[in-house]
Design a protein around this motif. Structure first.
Motif, PDB file in Angstrom:
ATOM      1  N   ARG A  65     -20.492   0.455 -18.212  1.00 56.33           N
ATOM      2  CA  ARG A  65     -19.229   0.745 -18.020  1.00 56.33           C
ATOM      3  C   ARG A  65     -18.652   0.739 -16.945  1.00 56.33           C
ATOM      4  N   ILE A  66     -18.123  -0.478 -16.349  1.00 54.26           N
ATOM      5  CA  ILE A  66     -17.853  -0.425 -14.885  1.00 54.26           C
ATOM      6  C   ILE A  66     -16.474  -0.649 -14.541  1.00 54.26           C
ATOM      7  N   ALA A  67     -15.678   0.224 -13.530  1.00 50.11           N
ATOM      8  CA  ALA A  67     -14.369   0.205 -13.064  1.00 50.11           C
ATOM      9  C   ALA A  67     -14.421  -0.035 -11.750  1.00 50.11           C
ATOM     10  N   ILE A  68     -13.624  -1.017 -11.350  1.00 48.23           N
ATOM     11  CA  ILE A  68     -13.738  -1.533 -10.015  1.00 48.23           C
ATOM     12  C   ILE A  68     -12.261  -1.322  -9.425  1.00 48.23           C
ATOM     13  N   ASP A  69     -12.109  -0.896  -7.947  1.00 50.80           N
ATOM     14  CA  ASP A  69     -11.028  -0.656  -7.483  1.00 50.80           C
ATOM     15  C   ASP A  69     -10.851  -1.589  -6.344  1.00 50.80           C
ATOM     16  N   LEU A  70     -10.035  -2.472  -6.085  1.00 50.42           N
ATOM     17  CA  LEU A  70      -9.820  -3.305  -5.083  1.00 50.42           C
ATOM     18  C   LEU A  70      -8.634  -3.534  -4.613  1.00 50.42           C
ATOM     19  N   GLU A  71      -8.399  -4.006  -3.530  1.00 53.78           N
ATOM     20  CA  GLU A  71      -7.224  -4.498  -2.608  1.00 53.78           C
ATOM     21  C   GLU A  71      -7.186  -6.079  -2.593  1.00 53.78           C
ATOM     22  N   LEU A  72      -5.972  -6.803  -2.791  1.00 53.78           N
ATOM     23  CA  LEU A  72      -5.895  -8.194  -2.714  1.00 53.78           C
ATOM     24  C   LEU A  72      -4.958  -8.700  -1.621  1.00 53.78           C
ATOM     25  N   ASP A  73      -5.056  -9.948  -1.218  1.00 50.31           N
ATOM     26  CA  ASP A  73      -3.984 -10.586  -0.402  1.00 50.31           C
ATOM     27  C   ASP A  73      -2.804 -10.966  -1.243  1.00 50.31           C
ATOM     28  N   TYR A  74      -1.695 -10.847  -0.724  1.00 42.68           N
ATOM     29  CA  TYR A  74      -0.258 -11.125  -1.386  1.00 42.68           C
ATOM     30  C   TYR A  74       0.182 -12.250  -0.678  1.00 42.68           C
ATOM     31  N   PRO A  75       0.734 -13.460  -1.211  1.00 46.15           N
ATOM     32  CA  PRO A  75       0.516 -13.691  -2.470  1.00 46.15           C
ATOM     33  C   PRO A  75      -0.649 -14.410  -2.803  1.00 46.15           C
ATOM     34  N   SER A  76      -1.070 -14.116  -4.343  1.00 45.10           N
ATOM     35  CA  SER A  76      -2.312 -14.913  -4.785  1.00 45.10           C
ATOM     36  C   SER A  76      -2.192 -14.647  -6.276  1.00 45.10           C
ATOM     37  N   ASP A  77      -3.153 -15.347  -6.953  1.00 48.54           N
ATOM     38  CA  ASP A  77      -3.091 -15.413  -8.359  1.00 48.54           C
ATOM     39  C   ASP A  77      -3.898 -14.175  -8.948  1.00 48.54           C
ATOM     40  N   ILE A  78      -3.428 -13.002  -9.233  1.00 46.19           N
ATOM     41  CA  ILE A  78      -3.986 -11.876  -9.397  1.00 46.19           C
ATOM     42  C   ILE A  78      -4.912 -11.819 -10.527  1.00 46.19           C
ATOM     43  N   GLY A  79      -4.442 -12.510 -11.500  1.00 48.56           N
ATOM     44  CA  GLY A  79      -5.087 -12.317 -12.988  1.00 48.56           C
ATOM     45  C   GLY A  79      -6.337 -13.373 -12.628  1.00 48.56           C
ATOM     46  N   ARG A  80      -6.334 -14.646 -11.741  1.00 46.62           N
ATOM     47  CA  ARG A  80      -7.553 -15.447 -12.001  1.00 46.62           C
ATOM     48  C   ARG A  80      -8.318 -14.743 -10.953  1.00 46.62           C
ATOM     49  N   ARG A  81      -8.105 -14.082 -10.016  1.00 45.81           N
ATOM     50  CA  ARG A  81      -8.897 -13.166  -9.140  1.00 45.81           C
ATOM     51  C   ARG A  81      -9.580 -12.167  -9.685  1.00 45.81           C
ATOM     52  N   SER A 113       0.268  -8.147   2.352  1.00 45.70           N
ATOM     53  CA  SER A 113       0.907  -9.144   2.790  1.00 45.70           C
ATOM     54  C   SER A 113       1.028  -9.525   4.280  1.00 45.70           C
ATOM     55  N   ALA A 114       0.938 -10.819   4.695  1.00 41.63           N
ATOM     56  CA  ALA A 114       0.983 -11.094   5.843  1.00 41.63           C
ATOM     57  C   ALA A 114       2.378 -10.704   6.486  1.00 41.63           C
ATOM     58  N   LEU A 115       3.444 -10.731   5.802  1.00 41.49           N
ATOM     59  CA  LEU A 115       4.613 -10.369   6.409  1.00 41.49           C
ATOM     60  C   LEU A 115       4.779  -8.903   6.552  1.00 41.49           C
ATOM     61  N   THR A 116       4.083  -8.382   5.983  1.00 44.37           N
ATOM     62  CA  THR A 116       4.162  -6.719   6.049  1.00 44.37           C
ATOM     63  C   THR A 116       3.081  -6.134   6.741  1.00 44.37           C
TER      64      THR A 116
END
Length: 126
Positions: A65-81, A113-116
């Motif tokens: 059983r695996i748990a992954i913690d990650l950071e994403l760019d915003y905006p992006s399709d979070i569910g798809r990624r 986010s590129a804005l922040t």
């Protein structure tokens, strides 16, 4: 003598080749490294200013059983990624380690986010 030779191949055929090879134990941290690397591959890299994905695993016998913690760019399709990360992690661990993967839980820790993403100093105005 001919019967002894004929009996030997039959005895070899009855052997279980998997059991005869012995056992291989793979440390949880190794599975975690493979999972984190697979997550990074699925994302195509790390967001600017972000940190690499981190994985923790719980291995019981030949299942993980695996748990992954990650950071994403915003905006992006979070569910798809996150779905891409789950699929990539599952396939890489199953292929490279030979373990069944019962669950891949993905937790998004931060959005970048590129804005922040401002490099100007904060504080007093001049």
């Amino acid at each position: 003598m001919a019967t002894e030779l004929a009996a030997a191949p039959a005895a070899d055929a009855a052997r279980d080749p998997v059991r005869d090879r012995g056992a291989t134990d793979i440390a949880d941290r190794v599975v975690a490294k493979i999972a984190a690397r697979a997550a990074r591959e699925a994302l195509g890299g790390v967001p600017e200013g972000g940190s690499k994905p981190h994985a923790s695993v719980d291995v019981h016998r030949n299942a993980a059983r695996i748990a992954i913690d990650l950071e994403l760019d915003y905006p992006s399709d979070i569910g798809r990624r996150c779905g891409a990360v789950r699929g990539r992690v599952r396939s890489r661990v199953e292929h490279l380690v030979g373990m069944e993967v019962h669950e891949v839980a993905v937790r998004v820790e931060r959005l970048h986010s590129a804005l922040t993403r401002d490099d100007s100093p904060r504080g007093r105005l001049s």
